[in-house]
Design a protein around this motif. Structure first.
Motif, PDB file in Angstrom:
ATOM      1  N   TYR A  41      -8.442   4.959  -0.851  1.00 12.21           N
ATOM      2  CA  TYR A  41      -7.843   6.086  -0.126  1.00 12.21           C
ATOM      3  C   TYR A  41      -8.665   6.595   1.059  1.00 12.21           C
ATOM      4  N   LEU A  42      -9.904   6.170   1.161  1.00  9.50           N
ATOM      5  CA  LEU A  42     -10.780   6.673   2.223  1.00  9.50           C
ATOM      6  C   LEU A  42     -10.286   6.306   3.612  1.00  9.50           C
ATOM      7  N   GLU A  43      -9.944   5.046   3.808  1.00 11.20           N
ATOM      8  CA  GLU A  43      -9.532   4.596   5.142  1.00 11.20           C
ATOM      9  C   GLU A  43      -8.277   5.348   5.612  1.00 11.20           C
ATOM     10  N   GLU A  44      -7.330   5.538   4.705  1.00  8.86           N
ATOM     11  CA  GLU A  44      -6.102   6.260   5.071  1.00  8.86           C
ATOM     12  C   GLU A  44      -6.415   7.725   5.374  1.00  8.86           C
ATOM     13  N   PHE A  45      -7.301   8.320   4.586  1.00  6.82           N
ATOM     14  CA  PHE A  45      -7.717   9.702   4.832  1.00  6.82           C
ATOM     15  C   PHE A  45      -8.377   9.805   6.197  1.00  6.82           C
ATOM     16  N   ALA A  46      -9.257   8.853   6.498  1.00  4.19           N
ATOM     17  CA  ALA A  46      -9.990   8.876   7.770  1.00  4.19           C
ATOM     18  C   ALA A  46      -9.060   8.745   8.968  1.00  4.19           C
ATOM     19  N   SER A  47      -7.948   8.037   8.781  1.00  2.00           N
ATOM     20  CA  SER A  47      -7.013   7.845   9.897  1.00  2.00           C
ATOM     21  C   SER A  47      -6.319   9.143  10.294  1.00  2.00           C
ATOM     22  N   ARG A  48      -6.356  10.145   9.409  1.00  2.00           N
ATOM     23  CA  ARG A  48      -5.673  11.419   9.659  1.00  2.00           C
ATOM     24  C   ARG A  48      -6.622  12.553  10.031  1.00  2.00           C
ATOM     25  N   GLU A  78       3.991   4.532  -3.060  1.00  2.94           N
ATOM     26  CA  GLU A  78       2.906   3.945  -2.270  1.00  2.94           C
ATOM     27  C   GLU A  78       3.093   2.436  -2.285  1.00  2.94           C
ATOM     28  N   VAL A  79       3.078   1.837  -1.116  1.00  2.00           N
ATOM     29  CA  VAL A  79       3.263   0.392  -1.012  1.00  2.00           C
ATOM     30  C   VAL A  79       1.911  -0.298  -1.116  1.00  2.00           C
ATOM     31  N   PHE A  80       1.799  -1.218  -2.044  1.00  2.23           N
ATOM     32  CA  PHE A  80       0.565  -1.992  -2.232  1.00  2.23           C
ATOM     33  C   PHE A  80       0.928  -3.461  -2.351  1.00  2.23           C
ATOM     34  N   ASP A  81       0.350  -4.276  -1.489  1.00  2.00           N
ATOM     35  CA  ASP A  81       0.659  -5.711  -1.448  1.00  2.00           C
ATOM     36  C   ASP A  81       2.160  -5.960  -1.312  1.00  2.00           C
ATOM     37  N   GLY A  82       2.800  -5.106  -0.517  1.00  2.00           N
ATOM     38  CA  GLY A  82       4.213  -5.280  -0.217  1.00  2.00           C
ATOM     39  C   GLY A  82       5.180  -4.742  -1.261  1.00  2.00           C
ATOM     40  N   THR A  83       4.646  -4.175  -2.335  1.00  3.63           N
ATOM     41  CA  THR A  83       5.496  -3.649  -3.407  1.00  3.63           C
ATOM     42  C   THR A  83       5.332  -2.138  -3.519  1.00  3.63           C
ATOM     43  N   PRO A  84       6.433  -1.383  -3.573  1.00  4.64           N
ATOM     44  CA  PRO A  84       6.322   0.074  -3.731  1.00  4.64           C
ATOM     45  C   PRO A  84       6.100   0.458  -5.197  1.00  4.64           C
ATOM     46  N   TYR A  85       5.184   1.396  -5.407  1.00  5.48           N
ATOM     47  CA  TYR A  85       4.890   1.904  -6.745  1.00  5.48           C
ATOM     48  C   TYR A  85       4.927   3.432  -6.716  1.00  5.48           C
ATOM     49  N   LYS A  87       3.330   6.719  -6.793  1.00  7.14           N
ATOM     50  CA  LYS A  87       1.946   6.916  -6.350  1.00  7.14           C
ATOM     51  C   LYS A  87       0.966   7.169  -7.487  1.00  7.14           C
ATOM     52  N   GLU A  88       1.280   8.088  -8.402  1.00  6.30           N
ATOM     53  CA  GLU A  88       0.323   8.415  -9.455  1.00  6.30           C
ATOM     54  C   GLU A  88       0.266   7.361 -10.558  1.00  6.30           C
ATOM     55  N   LEU A  89       1.298   6.566 -10.690  1.00  8.02           N
ATOM     56  CA  LEU A  89       1.246   5.434 -11.616  1.00  8.02           C
ATOM     57  C   LEU A  89       0.226   4.417 -11.112  1.00  8.02           C
ATOM     58  N   LEU A  90       0.297   4.115  -9.828  1.00  6.73           N
ATOM     59  CA  LEU A  90      -0.640   3.159  -9.235  1.00  6.73           C
ATOM     60  C   LEU A  90      -2.062   3.701  -9.312  1.00  6.73           C
ATOM     61  N   TYR A  91      -2.217   4.996  -9.028  1.00  3.24           N
ATOM     62  CA  TYR A  91      -3.547   5.615  -9.092  1.00  3.24           C
ATOM     63  C   TYR A  91      -4.130   5.507 -10.503  1.00  3.24           C
ATOM     64  N   ALA A  92      -3.327   5.796 -11.507  1.00  2.00           N
ATOM     65  CA  ALA A  92      -3.800   5.757 -12.894  1.00  2.00           C
ATOM     66  C   ALA A  92      -4.266   4.354 -13.285  1.00  2.00           C
ATOM     67  N   GLN A  93      -3.524   3.352 -12.857  1.00  2.00           N
ATOM     68  CA  GLN A  93      -3.890   1.973 -13.186  1.00  2.00           C
ATOM     69  C   GLN A  93      -5.152   1.553 -12.443  1.00  2.00           C
ATOM     70  N   ARG A  94      -5.323   2.069 -11.235  1.00  3.62           N
ATOM     71  CA  ARG A  94      -6.562   1.803 -10.485  1.00  3.62           C
ATOM     72  C   ARG A  94      -7.758   2.464 -11.168  1.00  3.62           C
ATOM     73  N   MET A  95      -7.544   3.648 -11.715  1.00  7.12           N
ATOM     74  CA  MET A  95      -8.622   4.341 -12.424  1.00  7.12           C
ATOM     75  C   MET A  95      -9.085   3.526 -13.629  1.00  7.12           C
ATOM     76  N   THR A  96      -8.147   3.015 -14.397  1.00  6.53           N
ATOM     77  CA  THR A  96      -8.503   2.213 -15.571  1.00  6.53           C
ATOM     78  C   THR A  96      -9.229   0.938 -15.161  1.00  6.53           C
ATOM     79  N   ALA A  97      -8.737   0.268 -14.137  1.00  4.08           N
ATOM     80  CA  ALA A  97      -9.369  -0.974 -13.682  1.00  4.08           C
ATOM     81  C   ALA A  97     -10.797  -0.719 -13.214  1.00  4.08           C
ATOM     82  N   ARG A  98     -10.996   0.346 -12.469  1.00  2.00           N
ATOM     83  CA  ARG A  98     -12.331   0.657 -11.954  1.00  2.00           C
ATOM     84  C   ARG A  98     -13.263   1.054 -13.107  1.00  2.00           C
TER      85      ARG A  98
END
Length: 200
Positions: free
Chosen positions: A145-152, A25-32, A34-45
């Motif tokens: 993830y909502l906006e991307e989900f909504a686009s589909r 998953e690309v975030f701020d121009g950097t690929p990560y 996907k589940e690594l990025l999700y896990a870190q977002r969970m901790t931050a939130r």
């Protein structure tokens, strides 16, 4: 070893596992991964939403989707029954991986059991820690993830998902969700979901 050091080592072990996710998953121009990025977002939130969360909640949040890619959705039939079977299989999968990692990290049986309890989403609505984890899951979904989900999907489907998401959240979680910036179109769909939630 201090408690914070133990948590940091467990997070590192979870992250090392999730770094194997082949989906990027690309975030701020950097690929990560996907589940690594999700896990870190969970901790931050979680840290933002409830900074004094227990060790078990912190560990469960970081391992919420651990190894998710190892059971593809296509493994089960593409209907509601298959979706629920897949979700339950994933919960058990996450709990098993977390158990293995935390056991190797030297965590006590009580903590590991509580992490598994949370990952299996037991006693939602009646257990405060399970509800806290669910709130964080929903907040991360809305923020990232909502906006991307909504686009589909059609608007009607998005409103239904928003309604089901909000229905699982606490009053505090819903209040926090209202602070997340979303597009004007998404604001309208959220309003429709809130009306449905109020009427339910």
């Amino acid at each position: 070893m201090s408690n914070s050091e133990k948590l940091s080592q467990a997070f590192a072990a979870f992250d090392a596992y999730n770094a194997n996710d082949p989906t990027l998953e690309v975030f701020d121009g950097t690929p990560y991964p996907k589940e690594l990025l999700y896990a870190q977002r969970m901790t931050a939130r979680l840290n933002d939403f409830q900074p004094n969360a227990s060790d078990a909640v912190q560990l469960a949040a970081r391992s919420q989707h651990i190894g998710r890619w190892e059971i593809p959705r296509s493994t089960y039939t593409m209907d509601k029954k298959g979706y629920l079977q897949w979700r339950n299989a994933e919960k058990s999968h996450h709990a098993k991986i977390a158990d293995d990692i935390l056991t190797r990290q030297g965590f006590d049986a009580a903590t590991i059991g509580q992490v598994q309890f949370l990952l299996l989403k037991k006693e939602l609505r009646t257990n405060t820690d399970t509800q806290l984890l669910e709130d964080v899951i929903c907040l991360v979904f809305i923020e990232y993830y909502l906006e991307e989900f909504a686009s589909r999907h059609e608007d009607e489907k998005v409103v239904d998902i928003l309604f089901k998401t909000m229905k699982k959240m606490s009053a505090h979680g819903l209040q926090e969700a209202g602070k997340i910036p979303v597009s004007a179109h998404m604001q309208e769909l959220i309003k429709q979901a809130v009306v449905r939630l109020t009427a339910s």
